[in-house]
Design a protein around this motif. Structure first.
Motif, PDB file in Angstrom:
ATOM      1  N   ASP A 128     -36.451  30.047 -95.059  1.00 40.35           N
ATOM      2  CA  ASP A 128     -36.022  30.808 -93.881  1.00 40.35           C
ATOM      3  C   ASP A 128     -36.258  29.980 -92.617  1.00 40.35           C
ATOM      4  O   ASP A 128     -37.319  29.368 -92.436  1.00 40.35           O
ATOM      5  N   GLU A 129     -35.253  29.964 -91.730  1.00 42.14           N
ATOM      6  CA  GLU A 129     -35.387  29.217 -90.469  1.00 42.14           C
ATOM      7  C   GLU A 129     -36.513  29.738 -89.596  1.00 42.14           C
ATOM      8  O   GLU A 129     -36.993  29.041 -88.696  1.00 42.14           O
ATOM      9  N   GLY A 130     -36.952  30.974 -89.865  1.00 47.57           N
ATOM     10  CA  GLY A 130     -38.041  31.551 -89.083  1.00 47.57           C
ATOM     11  C   GLY A 130     -39.345  30.785 -89.211  1.00 47.57           C
ATOM     12  O   GLY A 130     -40.266  30.999 -88.404  1.00 47.57           O
ATOM     13  N   VAL A 131     -39.431  29.885 -90.174  1.00 47.31           N
ATOM     14  CA  VAL A 131     -40.656  29.103 -90.333  1.00 47.31           C
ATOM     15  C   VAL A 131     -40.936  28.270 -89.086  1.00 47.31           C
ATOM     16  O   VAL A 131     -42.101  27.979 -88.761  1.00 47.31           O
ATOM     17  N   ALA A 132     -39.875  27.879 -88.362  1.00 46.69           N
ATOM     18  CA  ALA A 132     -40.059  27.116 -87.120  1.00 46.69           C
ATOM     19  C   ALA A 132     -40.811  27.944 -86.082  1.00 46.69           C
ATOM     20  O   ALA A 132     -41.584  27.404 -85.281  1.00 46.69           O
TER      21      ALA A 132
ATOM     22  N   ILE B  78     -51.702  44.512 -93.496  1.00 54.18           N
ATOM     23  CA  ILE B  78     -52.048  45.177 -92.237  1.00 54.18           C
ATOM     24  C   ILE B  78     -53.447  44.807 -91.755  1.00 54.18           C
ATOM     25  O   ILE B  78     -53.675  44.631 -90.558  1.00 54.18           O
ATOM     26  N   SER B  79     -54.398  44.669 -92.670  1.00 54.75           N
ATOM     27  CA  SER B  79     -55.778  44.406 -92.267  1.00 54.75           C
ATOM     28  C   SER B  79     -56.030  42.948 -91.911  1.00 54.75           C
ATOM     29  O   SER B  79     -57.092  42.619 -91.377  1.00 54.75           O
ATOM     30  N   HIS B  80     -55.078  42.076 -92.177  1.00 57.90           N
ATOM     31  CA  HIS B  80     -55.274  40.640 -91.909  1.00 57.90           C
ATOM     32  C   HIS B  80     -55.069  40.351 -90.418  1.00 57.90           C
ATOM     33  O   HIS B  80     -54.145  40.878 -89.802  1.00 57.90           O
ATOM     34  N   PRO B  81     -55.925  39.523 -89.804  1.00 54.83           N
ATOM     35  CA  PRO B  81     -55.783  39.210 -88.373  1.00 54.83           C
ATOM     36  C   PRO B  81     -54.439  38.593 -88.006  1.00 54.83           C
ATOM     37  O   PRO B  81     -54.004  38.684 -86.854  1.00 54.83           O
ATOM     38  N   ALA B  82     -53.753  37.968 -88.988  1.00 54.04           N
ATOM     39  CA  ALA B  82     -52.472  37.313 -88.700  1.00 54.04           C
ATOM     40  C   ALA B  82     -51.287  38.255 -88.843  1.00 54.04           C
ATOM     41  O   ALA B  82     -50.144  37.847 -88.570  1.00 54.04           O
ATOM     42  N   TYR B  83     -51.517  39.498 -89.244  1.00 58.50           N
ATOM     43  CA  TYR B  83     -50.403  40.379 -89.602  1.00 58.50           C
ATOM     44  C   TYR B  83     -49.352  40.504 -88.495  1.00 58.50           C
ATOM     45  O   TYR B  83     -48.161  40.286 -88.728  1.00 58.50           O
ATOM     46  N   PHE B  84     -49.772  40.854 -87.293  1.00 59.85           N
ATOM     47  CA  PHE B  84     -48.803  41.081 -86.226  1.00 59.85           C
ATOM     48  C   PHE B  84     -48.106  39.791 -85.797  1.00 59.85           C
ATOM     49  O   PHE B  84     -46.983  39.818 -85.302  1.00 59.85           O
ATOM     50  N   ALA B  85     -48.765  38.646 -86.013  1.00 59.40           N
ATOM     51  CA  ALA B  85     -48.142  37.367 -85.675  1.00 59.40           C
ATOM     52  C   ALA B  85     -47.001  37.030 -86.624  1.00 59.40           C
ATOM     53  O   ALA B  85     -46.168  36.170 -86.308  1.00 59.40           O
ATOM     54  N   THR B  86     -46.931  37.698 -87.758  1.00 61.73           N
ATOM     55  CA  THR B  86     -45.838  37.451 -88.713  1.00 61.73           C
ATOM     56  C   THR B  86     -44.613  38.289 -88.420  1.00 61.73           C
ATOM     57  O   THR B  86     -43.604  38.172 -89.118  1.00 61.73           O
ATOM     58  N   LEU B  87     -44.685  39.149 -87.395  1.00 67.67           N
ATOM     59  CA  LEU B  87     -43.621  40.104 -87.107  1.00 67.67           C
ATOM     60  C   LEU B  87     -42.911  39.793 -85.788  1.00 67.67           C
ATOM     61  O   LEU B  87     -43.446  39.125 -84.913  1.00 67.67           O
ATOM     62  N   ARG B  88     -41.706  40.323 -85.680  1.00 64.72           N
ATOM     63  CA  ARG B  88     -41.017  40.410 -84.398  1.00 64.72           C
ATOM     64  C   ARG B  88     -40.201  41.701 -84.415  1.00 64.72           C
ATOM     65  O   ARG B  88     -40.004  42.308 -85.475  1.00 64.72           O
ATOM     66  N   ALA B  89     -39.741  42.133 -83.276  1.00 62.31           N
ATOM     67  CA  ALA B  89     -39.023  43.398 -83.184  1.00 62.31           C
ATOM     68  C   ALA B  89     -37.702  43.325 -83.948  1.00 62.31           C
ATOM     69  O   ALA B  89     -36.986  42.324 -83.897  1.00 62.31           O
TER      70      ALA B  89
ATOM     71  N   ASP C 127     -51.047  34.093 -78.819  1.00 61.12           N
ATOM     72  CA  ASP C 127     -49.697  33.583 -78.586  1.00 61.12           C
ATOM     73  C   ASP C 127     -49.363  33.728 -77.106  1.00 61.12           C
ATOM     74  O   ASP C 127     -48.730  34.698 -76.683  1.00 61.12           O
ATOM     75  N   VAL C 128     -49.801  32.752 -76.311  1.00 62.68           N
ATOM     76  CA  VAL C 128     -49.612  32.831 -74.856  1.00 62.68           C
ATOM     77  C   VAL C 128     -48.140  32.767 -74.494  1.00 62.68           C
ATOM     78  O   VAL C 128     -47.730  33.274 -73.440  1.00 62.68           O
ATOM     79  N   LEU C 129     -47.320  32.132 -75.329  1.00 65.17           N
ATOM     80  CA  LEU C 129     -45.894  32.023 -75.029  1.00 65.17           C
ATOM     81  C   LEU C 129     -45.212  33.382 -75.101  1.00 65.17           C
ATOM     82  O   LEU C 129     -44.499  33.773 -74.176  1.00 65.17           O
TER      83      LEU C 129
ATOM     84  N   ASP D 118     -32.931  30.424 -72.821  1.00 63.44           N
ATOM     85  CA  ASP D 118     -32.064  31.115 -73.777  1.00 63.44           C
ATOM     86  C   ASP D 118     -32.318  30.648 -75.205  1.00 63.44           C
ATOM     87  O   ASP D 118     -32.409  31.460 -76.130  1.00 63.44           O
ATOM     88  N   SER D 119     -32.417  29.338 -75.396  1.00 68.94           N
ATOM     89  CA  SER D 119     -32.647  28.811 -76.744  1.00 68.94           C
ATOM     90  C   SER D 119     -34.010  29.242 -77.278  1.00 68.94           C
ATOM     91  O   SER D 119     -34.151  29.592 -78.461  1.00 68.94           O
ATOM     92  N   ALA D 120     -35.021  29.218 -76.401  1.00 65.62           N
ATOM     93  CA  ALA D 120     -36.363  29.616 -76.830  1.00 65.62           C
ATOM     94  C   ALA D 120     -36.388  31.082 -77.248  1.00 65.62           C
ATOM     95  O   ALA D 120     -36.956  31.438 -78.286  1.00 65.62           O
ATOM     96  N   ARG D 121     -35.753  31.948 -76.485  1.00 65.51           N
ATOM     97  CA  ARG D 121     -35.731  33.375 -76.809  1.00 65.51           C
ATOM     98  C   ARG D 121     -34.939  33.625 -78.085  1.00 65.51           C
ATOM     99  O   ARG D 121     -35.303  34.463 -78.911  1.00 65.51           O
ATOM    100  N   ALA D 122     -33.823  32.893 -78.244  1.00 65.13           N
ATOM    101  CA  ALA D 122     -33.010  33.074 -79.452  1.00 65.13           C
ATOM    102  C   ALA D 122     -33.805  32.705 -80.695  1.00 65.13           C
ATOM    103  O   ALA D 122     -33.730  33.387 -81.727  1.00 65.13           O
ATOM    104  N   MET D 123     -34.581  31.635 -80.624  1.00 67.79           N
ATOM    105  CA  MET D 123     -35.366  31.215 -81.766  1.00 67.79           C
ATOM    106  C   MET D 123     -36.505  32.190 -82.050  1.00 67.79           C
ATOM    107  O   MET D 123     -36.739  32.596 -83.194  1.00 67.79           O
ATOM    108  N   LEU D 124     -37.219  32.587 -81.007  1.00 70.93           N
ATOM    109  CA  LEU D 124     -38.394  33.437 -81.188  1.00 70.93           C
ATOM    110  C   LEU D 124     -38.048  34.873 -81.548  1.00 70.93           C
ATOM    111  O   LEU D 124     -38.710  35.496 -82.381  1.00 70.93           O
TER     112      LEU D 124
END
Length: 428
Positions: A276-280, A345-356, A376-378, A416-422
């Motif tokens: 999956d390209e989301g790995v980037a 859900i209980s893992h500290p990284a859980y929410f970092a694996t998600l996006r809307a 994730d300051v970005l 635009d490119s950064a938002r499209a990727m993220l």
């Protein structure tokens, strides 16, 4: 801005107070003052300043000693429009996440009329909620619609409406041609409005729904009213009992928040399958996380990424948080295959694996996720600038320097490119 103020670095880097509209002519300053006096009774002595989409100016706020001069009480925000160009500006000191969107849409949908009106005058207006004040969190549920009320300082729109009614009366009255008083009144009003029969002076689409939103009031609340079970995410425990919602969650109750987002299909995993390209996206998160840990040890990681960044961390004895290890395991799976690691859900990284997910509340969900992934300051800067600014003030200097460098490098050069990727979207 006081000398030594940590926010000065953000301003100089274009991360704060950027893309504002420059009010730099006596004509525009005069129009602004007429609108400002009309709304607040105050005026500015400044000969030039900058304003956001609502007409708020940091310089004028400092001069008046009141940075809420167009937004007292946090509801019914007032605004001043000098140009349609303000539609491209950010909204500063926002108390509601929907306010910029509403103002931007209002300007866009009335572009031609506003262009004509601001050619000779300023527009003074208000985002009028269905409530005049918010005394408790319960009052927020009474805000269902926002009505945009606006006119020039000379009352051109109101006069145009009056003239239109006079014209109708002239046509409807049997002896209209002989009513000298009516004709003289029409002529006098038309001196201000022009011919409203050929060029109607009327603003459209002035009512907007506001059912799902974030507000800075009461410590910060996320309100989702369009769900099967209306839900609220609050920061502070004391407001939990003051809300009528069927489901009220504390931001710190990560399990409850995770279930709410999942049950309502508001989120998706960034990486769904090997390759999956989301790995980037996750690799970028890992670099940011590692750079942040190095900054906490006063190690400069500027210009480093990937393996170089990991070697730098190893040389400086940086211990990796569980969040990093969880994301790294998913990256390894996405690139090499095998059994998908369990980052639940209980893992500290859980929410970092998600996006809307792609829903009408996508921006609001990404905003909430930004608070749930503090490393994730970005994403925090892109999705929730007010929270980023609040946290930035208390960070050590090395962390502030790293954050500014990372955001400028990863986002500002190509938003635009950064938002499209993220986030899978070019939406600003």
């Amino acid at each position: 801005m006081a000398e030594g103020d940590p926010m000065q670095r953000l301003i100089e880097s274009g991360l704060m107070y950027s893309n504002l509209f420059h009010v730099d002519s006596p004509v525009l300053v005069d129009r602004y003052n007429r609108a400002l006096e009309h709304l607040t009774g105050a005026t500015t002595q400044l000969s030039e300043f900058h304003v956001d989409v609502s007409g708020y100016s940091p310089e004028v706020g400092s001069e008046l000693g009141d940075h809420q001069y167009l937004n007292h009480g946090g509801v019914n925000r007032q605004f001043i429009l000098l140009s349609n160009e303000q539609g491209r500006c950010p909204l500063l000191n926002a108390h509601f996440s929907t306010s910029r969107q509403i103002l931007n849409r209002f300007i866009r949908e009335n572009e031609r009329q506003l262009f004509a009106l601001t050619a000779t005058d300023a527009i003074a207006g208000e985002l009028e909620n269905s409530v005049f004040s918010v005394e408790s969190p319960r009052d927020l549920f009474d805000i269902r619609q926002i009505r945009v009320v606006a006119d020039t300082t000379n009352g051109t729109i109101a006069k145009a409406g009056h003239l239109a009614r006079l014209v109708d009366r002239f046509h409807d009255e049997k002896d209209g041609w002989f009513n000298e008083q009516l004709i003289n009144e029409m002529i006098e009003v038309a001196r201000c409005t022009g011919d409203v029969t050929r060029n109607p002076v009327q603003l459209q689409h002035a009512v907007f729904e506001q059912r799902n939103f974030w507000t800075s009031l009461f410590g910060g609340l996320y309100i989702f009213q369009d769900m099967e079970k209306p839900s609220v995410v609050v920061r502070e425990e004391k407001y939990r009992r003051q809300l009528p919602s069927a489901l009220v969650m504390l931001l710190d109750d990560r399990r409850d928040v995770a279930r709410f987002l999942s049950d309502n299909e508001l989120v998706e995993t960034v990486v769904k399958f090997p390759g999956d390209e989301g790995v980037a996206v996750l690799r970028r998160k890992l670099d940011l996380m590692l750079g942040l840990e190095l900054a906490k040890k006063s190690v400069d990681s500027t210009g480093h990424a990937g393996s170089r960044l990991r070697r730098l961390a190893a040389r400086n004895g940086v211990s990796l948080p569980m969040e990093y290890e969880g994301l790294a395991s998913i990256v390894r799976w996405a690139e090499a295959g095998g059994t998908r690691p369990k980052v639940g859900i209980s893992h500290p990284a859980y929410f970092a694996t998600l996006r809307a997910a792609d829903t009408p509340v996508k921006d609001l969900v990404n905003m909430l996720l930004a608070e749930l992934v503090p490393n994730d300051v970005l994403q925090l800067y892109i999705c929730h600038k007010d929270e980023f600014y609040r946290r930035y003030r208390s960070w050590p200097r090395e962390v502030r320097d790293f954050s500014v460098d990372a955001i400028v490098r990863e986002y500002i050069s190509d938003k635009d490119s950064a938002r499209a990727m993220l986030f899978g979207s070019n939406k600003e």
